[in-house]
Design an enzyme around this catalytic site. Structure first.
Site, PDB file in Angstrom:
ATOM      1  N   ASP A  75       0.803  -1.222   0.000  1.00 35.21           N
ATOM      2  CA  ASP A  75       0.000   0.000   0.000  1.00 35.21           C
ATOM      3  C   ASP A  75       0.835   1.270   0.000  1.00 35.21           C
ATOM      4  O   ASP A  75       0.355   2.328   0.376  1.00 35.21           O
ATOM      5  CB  ASP A  75      -0.948   0.005   1.201  1.00 35.21           C
ATOM      6  CG  ASP A  75      -0.228   0.135   2.527  1.00 35.21           C
ATOM      7  OD1 ASP A  75       1.010  -0.020   2.566  1.00 35.21           O
ATOM      8  OD2 ASP A  75      -0.901   0.395   3.538  1.00 35.21           O
ATOM      9  N   GLU A  76       2.069   1.165  -0.443  1.00 35.01           N
ATOM     10  CA  GLU A  76       2.935   2.346  -0.441  1.00 35.01           C
ATOM     11  C   GLU A  76       3.743   2.404  -1.731  1.00 35.01           C
ATOM     12  O   GLU A  76       4.348   1.415  -2.144  1.00 35.01           O
ATOM     13  CB  GLU A  76       3.894   2.298   0.751  1.00 35.01           C
ATOM     14  CG  GLU A  76       4.739   3.531   0.885  1.00 35.01           C
ATOM     15  CD  GLU A  76       5.569   3.515   2.161  1.00 35.01           C
ATOM     16  OE1 GLU A  76       6.663   4.094   2.133  1.00 35.01           O
ATOM     17  OE2 GLU A  76       5.145   2.933   3.159  1.00 35.01           O
TER      18      GLU A  76
END
Length: 184
Positions: A52-53
């Site tokens: 998620d980054e």
């Protein structure tokens, strides 16, 4: 919570009324793929840093409906691109995301946490003394609990204090290489 039995047991002790649900990594991966595809549809240069980054290079990214003028403020163009990114992610996943536009990855990482959830932070170099320097040193990715405690024992608690710290003092307590990284 992870699937680790010890973590589940400890979590149940700390919060006996909590409802502990199993994780669904296949679903996480599905949404991660959707998120990254949505981002790439707007800004194709992506550095993937996990589920998620990500980091993006917005150099040269132009929105179709953007009138480009050489005198335009690049920060405002980047803000508009960030808004388009947030919209693309929401459309593809029905999820929000927090975005920071900053001069480098370290500042972007810190700034992306400033306005969560669903934030959009524009951090120019001139904003760093006001928005970043007062933060605790632990907000810097790479300074963990041990280094944070050691810095606190040296009366270095904020990022500003770390930036102003004597390199020799840092080297004495952390070694030359890590001290250079801390100071920089």
């Amino acid at each position: 919570f992870t699937r680790t039995a010890g973590v589940w047991a400890e979590s149940a002790q700390l919060a006996p009324d909590a409802l502990l649900l199993p994780v669904d990594f296949d679903e996480y991966r599905k949404y991660s793929r959707l998120f990254k595809a949505a981002v790439r549809s707007v800004a194709p240069v992506v550095e993937d840093r996990g589920i998620d980054e990500i980091y993006l290079d917005l150099t040269g990214v132009r929105l179709p409906d953007h009138d480009f003028d050489a005198d335009d403020d690049p920060w405002w163009r980047a803000r508009d691109v960030a808004k388009a990114l947030k919209a693309a992610v929401r459309e593809a996943t029905e999820l929000s995301c927090s975005i920071a536009v900053a001069p480098n990855k370290l500042l972007a990482k810190i700034a992306s946490d400033l306005d969560k959830p669903d934030g959009l932070t524009i951090l120019r170099e001139a904003d760093v003394p006001l928005r970043i320097w007062p933060l605790p040193v632990r907000r810097i990715n790479g300074i963990g609990p041990k280094a944070g405690a050691k810095l606190a024992s040296l009366n270095i608690k904020t990022i500003a204090e770390l930036a102003a710290a004597d390199r020799a003092l840092l080297a004495e307590h952390f070694g030359r290489s890590y001290a250079r990284w801390l100071h920089d």
